[in-house]
Design a protein around this motif. Structure first.
Motif, PDB file in Angstrom:
ATOM      1  N   ASP A 232       0.938  -1.196   0.094  1.00  0.00           N
ATOM      2  CA  ASP A 232       0.067   0.023  -0.002  1.00  0.00           C
ATOM      3  C   ASP A 232       0.923   1.331   0.099  1.00  0.00           C
ATOM      4  N   ASN A 233       2.062   1.205   0.219  1.00  0.00           N
ATOM      5  CA  ASN A 233       2.996   2.252   0.367  1.00  0.00           C
ATOM      6  C   ASN A 233       4.159   2.310  -0.554  1.00  0.00           C
ATOM      7  N   ASN A 234       3.853   1.522  -1.787  1.00  0.00           N
ATOM      8  CA  ASN A 234       4.783   1.525  -2.806  1.00  0.00           C
ATOM      9  C   ASN A 234       6.288   0.868  -2.405  1.00  0.00           C
ATOM     10  N   GLY A 235       6.211  -0.076  -1.447  1.00  0.00           N
ATOM     11  CA  GLY A 235       7.540  -0.747  -1.168  1.00  0.00           C
ATOM     12  C   GLY A 235       8.016  -0.141  -0.013  1.00  0.00           C
ATOM     13  N   LYS A 236       7.411   0.924   0.785  1.00  0.00           N
ATOM     14  CA  LYS A 236       8.245   1.653   1.568  1.00  0.00           C
ATOM     15  C   LYS A 236       7.870   0.558   2.915  1.00  0.00           C
ATOM     16  N   LYS A 237       9.120   0.565   3.888  1.00  0.00           N
ATOM     17  CA  LYS A 237       8.966  -0.267   4.913  1.00  0.00           C
ATOM     18  C   LYS A 237       8.386   0.691   6.415  1.00  0.00           C
ATOM     19  N   PRO A 238       7.627   0.117   6.950  1.00  0.00           N
ATOM     20  CA  PRO A 238       7.218   0.908   8.249  1.00  0.00           C
ATOM     21  C   PRO A 238       8.180   1.335   8.920  1.00  0.00           C
ATOM     22  N   GLN A 239       7.781   2.680   9.872  1.00  0.00           N
ATOM     23  CA  GLN A 239       8.865   3.419  10.577  1.00  0.00           C
ATOM     24  C   GLN A 239       9.405   2.740  11.654  1.00  0.00           C
ATOM     25  N   ALA A 240      10.462   2.831  12.152  1.00  0.00           N
ATOM     26  CA  ALA A 240      11.053   2.154  13.355  1.00  0.00           C
ATOM     27  C   ALA A 240      10.202   2.018  14.616  1.00  0.00           C
ATOM     28  N   HIS A 241       9.495   3.042  14.923  1.00  0.00           N
ATOM     29  CA  HIS A 241       8.658   2.690  16.173  1.00  0.00           C
ATOM     30  C   HIS A 241       7.339   1.961  15.831  1.00  0.00           C
ATOM     31  N   LYS A 242       7.035   1.829  14.655  1.00  0.00           N
ATOM     32  CA  LYS A 242       5.894   0.904  14.231  1.00  0.00           C
ATOM     33  C   LYS A 242       6.482  -0.348  14.160  1.00  0.00           C
ATOM     34  N   ILE A 243       7.650  -0.799  13.660  1.00  0.00           N
ATOM     35  CA  ILE A 243       8.223  -2.134  13.750  1.00  0.00           C
ATOM     36  C   ILE A 243       8.526  -2.550  15.036  1.00  0.00           C
ATOM     37  N   ALA A 244       8.757  -1.672  16.072  1.00  0.00           N
ATOM     38  CA  ALA A 244       9.106  -1.968  17.487  1.00  0.00           C
ATOM     39  C   ALA A 244       7.819  -2.416  17.864  1.00  0.00           C
ATOM     40  N   LYS A 245       6.627  -1.551  17.739  1.00  0.00           N
ATOM     41  CA  LYS A 245       5.359  -2.346  18.451  1.00  0.00           C
ATOM     42  C   LYS A 245       5.159  -3.693  17.713  1.00  0.00           C
ATOM     43  N   ILE A 246       5.135  -3.688  16.511  1.00  0.00           N
ATOM     44  CA  ILE A 246       4.870  -5.204  15.965  1.00  0.00           C
ATOM     45  C   ILE A 246       5.892  -6.283  16.531  1.00  0.00           C
ATOM     46  N   GLY A 247       7.096  -5.833  16.637  1.00  0.00           N
ATOM     47  CA  GLY A 247       7.909  -6.655  17.485  1.00  0.00           C
ATOM     48  C   GLY A 247       7.373  -7.134  18.712  1.00  0.00           C
ATOM     49  N   TYR A 248       6.905  -6.166  19.719  1.00  0.00           N
ATOM     50  CA  TYR A 248       6.307  -6.686  21.074  1.00  0.00           C
ATOM     51  C   TYR A 248       4.904  -7.398  20.674  1.00  0.00           C
ATOM     52  N   LEU A 249       4.383  -7.110  19.746  1.00  0.00           N
ATOM     53  CA  LEU A 249       3.177  -7.881  19.699  1.00  0.00           C
ATOM     54  C   LEU A 249       3.438  -9.293  19.257  1.00  0.00           C
ATOM     55  N   LEU A 250       4.310  -9.511  18.351  1.00  0.00           N
ATOM     56  CA  LEU A 250       4.811 -10.877  17.926  1.00  0.00           C
ATOM     57  C   LEU A 250       5.489 -11.522  18.985  1.00  0.00           C
ATOM     58  N   ASP A 251       5.986 -11.058  19.939  1.00  0.00           N
ATOM     59  CA  ASP A 251       6.771 -11.578  21.229  1.00  0.00           C
ATOM     60  C   ASP A 251       5.767 -12.098  21.968  1.00  0.00           C
ATOM     61  N   ASP A 252       4.696 -11.383  22.479  1.00  0.00           N
ATOM     62  CA  ASP A 252       3.573 -11.777  22.982  1.00  0.00           C
ATOM     63  C   ASP A 252       2.922 -12.998  22.716  1.00  0.00           C
ATOM     64  N   ILE A 253       2.838 -13.039  21.204  1.00  0.00           N
ATOM     65  CA  ILE A 253       2.109 -14.130  20.710  1.00  0.00           C
ATOM     66  C   ILE A 253       3.135 -15.435  20.732  1.00  0.00           C
ATOM     67  N   ARG A 254       4.070 -15.200  20.421  1.00  0.00           N
ATOM     68  CA  ARG A 254       5.187 -16.442  20.370  1.00  0.00           C
ATOM     69  C   ARG A 254       5.165 -17.074  21.925  1.00  0.00           C
ATOM     70  N   ASP A 255       5.159 -16.028  22.826  1.00  0.00           N
ATOM     71  CA  ASP A 255       5.106 -16.602  24.210  1.00  0.00           C
ATOM     72  C   ASP A 255       4.246 -17.396  24.581  1.00  0.00           C
ATOM     73  N   LYS A 256       2.771 -16.994  24.251  1.00  0.00           N
ATOM     74  CA  LYS A 256       1.650 -17.822  24.278  1.00  0.00           C
ATOM     75  C   LYS A 256       1.823 -19.076  23.801  1.00  0.00           C
ATOM     76  N   HIS A 257       1.995 -18.917  22.696  1.00  0.00           N
ATOM     77  CA  HIS A 257       2.446 -20.138  21.681  1.00  0.00           C
ATOM     78  C   HIS A 257       3.265 -21.102  22.415  1.00  0.00           C
ATOM     79  N   LYS A 258       4.357 -20.676  23.020  1.00  0.00           N
ATOM     80  CA  LYS A 258       5.477 -21.524  23.484  1.00  0.00           C
ATOM     81  C   LYS A 258       4.816 -22.227  24.946  1.00  0.00           C
ATOM     82  N   LYS A 259       3.742 -21.520  25.664  1.00  0.00           N
ATOM     83  CA  LYS A 259       3.154 -22.120  26.802  1.00  0.00           C
ATOM     84  C   LYS A 259       2.121 -23.095  26.453  1.00  0.00           C
TER      85      LYS A 259
END
Length: 221
Positions: A143-170
């Motif tokens: 949607d943004n012509n191949g532009k990557k998300p800003q760093a602070h958005k990537i950080a939030k996504i990373g924390y979200l993934l971490d929470d999901i992976r933690d639940k997945h592991k348990k």
């Protein structure tokens, strides 16, 4: 403690059948008895163990043989060198172990199957959640012509993934435990076997499948 021997042969308990006794020429394999046990075995009636009657009761500490006697009473059976060492702390340990066992919920097969179904449904959800986030990142780029998300958005996504992976592991860990409990019912495990299999079912460290695992670890520092 005491052993039974004729000087050349020794009495040993059959390792394959408790309560049955055999003759052995190895002193290392000789079974140690309390004085009362040794004397009781020596005086046991019947032909099966008549050979033991000719054996001497020998103190394992001093190596001295006790004089045989036909007296069948219990006088002096726990006096002096015939006494036994008894650590009374074992009483507390047995009570503690009993209370631990009684405190177990003791889920039956139906309850375990219910939990298993719930866990599998949750695992499927978090698998889908991880996939959704990956697709959301891809959609952002499209949607943004191949532009990557800003760093602070990537950080939030990373924390979200971490929470999901933690639940997945348990969830996967609990599924492993449920599997052991189900096997315990099916194959009638004793307590020792259950403890062993539960300890083996503990989640082990992930092993990277590609070079990207090490790359990610290096980035994370």
């Amino acid at each position: 403690m005491f052993i039974l021997t004729d000087g050349k042969n020794y009495v040993m308990e059959n390792p394959m059948k408790m309560g049955e006794y055999l003759s052995t020429t190895s002193p290392v394999q000789a079974t140690e008895f309390s004085y009362k046990q040794a004397r009781g075995l020596q005086q046991r009636k019947g032909k099966k163990y008549s050979w033991i009657r000719e054996y001497q009761i020998v103190d394992t500490n001093t190596g001295e043989s006790l004089v045989k006697t036909n007296y069948k009473g219990n006088g002096g059976v726990y006096i002096g060198e015939k006494d036994i060492d008894f650590d009374e702390s074992i009483l507390g340990k047995i009570v503690e172990e009993t209370e631990s066992i009684l405190g177990l919920a003791g889920w039956d097969a139906q309850q375990l199957n219910t939990y298993k179904n719930l866990l599998e449904a949750a695992l499927s959800k978090y698998d889908s959640a991880e996939s959704d986030i990956s697709h959301a990142l891809q959609k952002y780029k499209e949607d943004n012509n191949g532009k990557k998300p800003q760093a602070h958005k990537i950080a939030k996504i990373g924390y979200l993934l971490d929470d999901i992976r933690d639940k997945h592991k348990k969830i996967k860990q609990c599924l492993n435990y449920i599997r052991v409990m189900q096997d315990a019912i099916t194959y009638k495990y004793d307590i020792g076997k259950i403890k062993l299999e539960l300890s083996k079912a503990k989640y082990s460290d992930y092993k990277g499948r590609t070079e990207y695992y090490e790359i990610a670890l290096e980035i994370l520092g």
